[in-house]
Design a protein around this motif. Structure first.
Motif, PDB file in Angstrom:
ATOM      1  N   LEU A  32      43.102  33.023  51.531  1.00 56.69           N
ATOM      2  CA  LEU A  32      44.167  31.975  50.434  1.00 56.69           C
ATOM      3  C   LEU A  32      43.142  31.929  49.410  1.00 56.69           C
ATOM      4  O   LEU A  32      42.987  32.058  48.006  1.00 56.69           O
ATOM      5  CB  LEU A  32      44.592  31.423  50.878  1.00 56.69           C
ATOM      6  N   ARG A  33      41.804  30.995  50.134  1.00 59.83           N
ATOM      7  CA  ARG A  33      41.147  29.976  49.272  1.00 59.83           C
ATOM      8  C   ARG A  33      39.518  30.893  48.515  1.00 59.83           C
ATOM      9  O   ARG A  33      39.392  30.968  47.911  1.00 59.83           O
ATOM     10  CB  ARG A  33      40.519  28.750  49.686  1.00 59.83           C
ATOM     11  N   GLY A  34      39.120  31.499  49.488  1.00 57.16           N
ATOM     12  CA  GLY A  34      38.056  31.907  49.912  1.00 57.16           C
ATOM     13  C   GLY A  34      37.965  32.709  48.488  1.00 57.16           C
ATOM     14  O   GLY A  34      36.798  32.644  47.416  1.00 57.16           O
ATOM     15  N   PRO A  35      38.676  33.959  48.343  1.00 60.52           N
ATOM     16  CA  PRO A  35      38.569  34.586  47.537  1.00 60.52           C
ATOM     17  C   PRO A  35      37.623  34.235  45.725  1.00 60.52           C
ATOM     18  O   PRO A  35      38.446  34.842  44.868  1.00 60.52           O
ATOM     19  CB  PRO A  35      40.161  36.239  47.530  1.00 60.52           C
ATOM     20  N   LEU A  36      39.360  32.866  45.692  1.00 54.14           N
ATOM     21  CA  LEU A  36      39.164  32.632  44.406  1.00 54.14           C
ATOM     22  C   LEU A  36      37.230  31.971  44.299  1.00 54.14           C
ATOM     23  O   LEU A  36      37.577  31.138  43.147  1.00 54.14           O
ATOM     24  CB  LEU A  36      39.937  31.195  43.805  1.00 54.14           C
ATOM     25  N   LEU A  37      36.533  31.280  45.183  1.00 56.31           N
ATOM     26  CA  LEU A  37      35.840  30.769  44.845  1.00 56.31           C
ATOM     27  C   LEU A  37      33.956  32.135  44.883  1.00 56.31           C
ATOM     28  O   LEU A  37      33.114  31.115  45.385  1.00 56.31           O
ATOM     29  CB  LEU A  37      35.680  29.536  46.782  1.00 56.31           C
ATOM     30  N   HIS A  38      35.206  32.416  44.241  1.00 57.16           N
ATOM     31  CA  HIS A  38      33.144  33.215  43.934  1.00 57.16           C
ATOM     32  C   HIS A  38      32.959  33.567  42.503  1.00 57.16           C
ATOM     33  O   HIS A  38      34.201  33.424  41.603  1.00 57.16           O
ATOM     34  CB  HIS A  38      33.711  34.727  44.785  1.00 57.16           C
ATOM     35  N   GLY A  39      31.335  33.484  42.254  1.00 50.91           N
ATOM     36  CA  GLY A  39      30.909  33.768  40.736  1.00 50.91           C
ATOM     37  C   GLY A  39      31.104  31.996  39.898  1.00 50.91           C
ATOM     38  O   GLY A  39      30.254  31.826  40.906  1.00 50.91           O
ATOM     39  N   THR A  40      30.924  32.580  38.594  1.00 53.47           N
ATOM     40  CA  THR A  40      30.204  30.664  38.034  1.00 53.47           C
ATOM     41  C   THR A  40      31.243  29.897  38.431  1.00 53.47           C
ATOM     42  O   THR A  40      32.857  30.252  37.971  1.00 53.47           O
ATOM     43  CB  THR A  40      29.749  31.662  36.698  1.00 53.47           C
ATOM     44  N   PRO A  41      30.840  28.758  37.869  1.00 47.26           N
ATOM     45  CA  PRO A  41      31.352  27.922  37.552  1.00 47.26           C
ATOM     46  C   PRO A  41      33.388  27.808  36.435  1.00 47.26           C
ATOM     47  O   PRO A  41      34.297  28.170  37.139  1.00 47.26           O
ATOM     48  CB  PRO A  41      31.532  26.810  37.206  1.00 47.26           C
ATOM     49  N   GLN A  42      33.085  28.426  35.842  1.00 42.78           N
ATOM     50  CA  GLN A  42      33.892  29.069  34.526  1.00 42.78           C
ATOM     51  C   GLN A  42      35.403  29.955  35.476  1.00 42.78           C
ATOM     52  O   GLN A  42      36.055  30.272  35.415  1.00 42.78           O
ATOM     53  CB  GLN A  42      33.084  29.303  33.791  1.00 42.78           C
ATOM     54  N   MET A  48      41.512  29.627  40.279  1.00 46.31           N
ATOM     55  CA  MET A  48      42.229  28.965  40.765  1.00 46.31           C
ATOM     56  C   MET A  48      43.037  28.618  39.608  1.00 46.31           C
ATOM     57  O   MET A  48      44.113  28.631  40.348  1.00 46.31           O
ATOM     58  CB  MET A  48      41.169  27.604  40.697  1.00 46.31           C
ATOM     59  N   ALA A  49      43.038  28.592  38.571  1.00 50.24           N
ATOM     60  CA  ALA A  49      43.886  28.549  37.354  1.00 50.24           C
ATOM     61  C   ALA A  49      45.156  29.370  37.581  1.00 50.24           C
ATOM     62  O   ALA A  49      46.161  29.454  37.721  1.00 50.24           O
ATOM     63  CB  ALA A  49      43.426  28.348  35.811  1.00 50.24           C
ATOM     64  N   ALA A  50      44.493  30.303  37.480  1.00 45.18           N
ATOM     65  CA  ALA A  50      46.094  31.809  37.915  1.00 45.18           C
ATOM     66  C   ALA A  50      46.292  32.245  39.103  1.00 45.18           C
ATOM     67  O   ALA A  50      47.609  33.176  39.072  1.00 45.18           O
ATOM     68  CB  ALA A  50      44.310  33.255  37.502  1.00 45.18           C
ATOM     69  N   ALA A 119      39.450  18.812  33.910  1.00 44.65           N
ATOM     70  CA  ALA A 119      38.072  18.840  33.483  1.00 44.65           C
ATOM     71  C   ALA A 119      37.735  20.171  34.710  1.00 44.65           C
ATOM     72  O   ALA A 119      37.466  19.504  35.765  1.00 44.65           O
ATOM     73  CB  ALA A 119      37.420  17.463  33.982  1.00 44.65           C
ATOM     74  N   PRO A 120      37.641  21.158  34.002  1.00 45.33           N
ATOM     75  CA  PRO A 120      37.684  22.095  35.331  1.00 45.33           C
ATOM     76  C   PRO A 120      35.891  22.802  36.291  1.00 45.33           C
ATOM     77  O   PRO A 120      36.172  22.599  37.100  1.00 45.33           O
ATOM     78  CB  PRO A 120      37.739  23.702  34.226  1.00 45.33           C
ATOM     79  N   ARG A 121      35.183  22.093  35.446  1.00 41.16           N
ATOM     80  CA  ARG A 121      33.895  21.795  36.226  1.00 41.16           C
ATOM     81  C   ARG A 121      33.623  20.528  36.855  1.00 41.16           C
ATOM     82  O   ARG A 121      33.924  21.193  38.261  1.00 41.16           O
ATOM     83  CB  ARG A 121      32.957  21.070  34.782  1.00 41.16           C
ATOM     84  N   MET A 122      34.197  19.711  37.178  1.00 45.67           N
ATOM     85  CA  MET A 122      35.072  18.923  37.834  1.00 45.67           C
ATOM     86  C   MET A 122      35.494  19.231  39.003  1.00 45.67           C
ATOM     87  O   MET A 122      35.611  18.913  39.916  1.00 45.67           O
ATOM     88  CB  MET A 122      35.539  17.611  37.312  1.00 45.67           C
TER      89      MET A 122
END
Length: 213
Positions: A32-42, A48-50, A119-122
């Motif tokens: 669930l979470r792992g695939p969302l947390l790769h790449g640049t902060p943007q 995560m938003a999608a 505050a997406p970076r936060m």
């Protein structure tokens, strides 16, 4: 020895709780979470938003895992306190300490969705805080695993499973310390976590099938 400590039903309940922990933990982190947390902060914020439902479901899975972990700590203490009281108390404290840290880190992760718009970076930083809390919690769990390995070795659990739990404890300690002190080496160490999955799955199945510990 009290009848409670010899109860096959209680021992199998430990196996069932362990199964819940394994399934919920792997589902939350890998599916669930792992695939969302790769790449640049943007890119992470956009992912995560999608996929907010996936992120929220990972939180639910983690909460279930946390409750099961607390229950398992208490069940293991009931089963093992007469075998080696000091070791059983220490194992209980370290496992509950891990639960406290994971619970605190979940608060950081739960705040991420509300931050995505303004505050997406936060929001991404909150996921990093969650990972940091999880890693520190796994240091405590690594110590718990070493204590549990000794407790298991004093009973009916096969020696290879007890040794596997000890190896898992060393993996948790090493992996978390690497993430804190030498993060550049962390990725190369990740395959070692297969030892943890195998050892803990073996213990789970032993408890469920035999009702012995």
């Amino acid at each position: 020895m009290p009848a409670l400590a010899q109860s096959p039903a209680l021992t199998r309940s430990a196996g069932a709780l362990y199964l819940v922990i394994i399934l919920c933990g792997l589902t939350a982190e890998l599916a669930l979470r792992g695939p969302l947390l790769h790449g640049t902060p943007q890119e992470i914020a956009a992912a995560m938003a999608a996929h907010l439902p996936h992120l929220r479901l990972s939180l639910l899975a983690d909460v279930i895992m946390l409750l099961a972990d607390i229950a398992l700590a208490l069940v293991f203490f009931s089963l093992l306190r007469d075998r080696a009281p000091a070791l059983a108390r220490a194992a209980l404290v370290f496992r509950l300490g891990q639960a406290v840290l994971i619970g605190a880190s979940l608060m950081a992760l739960a705040s991420a969705p509300a931050l995505l718009d303004d505050a997406p970076r936060m929001a991404v930083h909150m996921t990093e805080m969650h990972a940091l809390g999880y890693d520190i919690g796994l240091i405590l769990f690594g110590v718990n695993s070493l204590l549990m390995a000794r407790l298991l070795a004093l009973g009916d659990t096969p020696r290879i499973i007890a040794l596997g739990i000890a190896a898992a404890g060393l993996v948790y300690l090493t992996g978390s310390l690497l993430r804190l002190t030498a993060p550049s080496l962390s990725a190369t160490f990740e395959p070692a976590y297969l030892v943890c999955i195998l050892a803990e799955s073996a213990l789970c199945l032993w408890l469920l099938i035999t009702g012995r510990i």
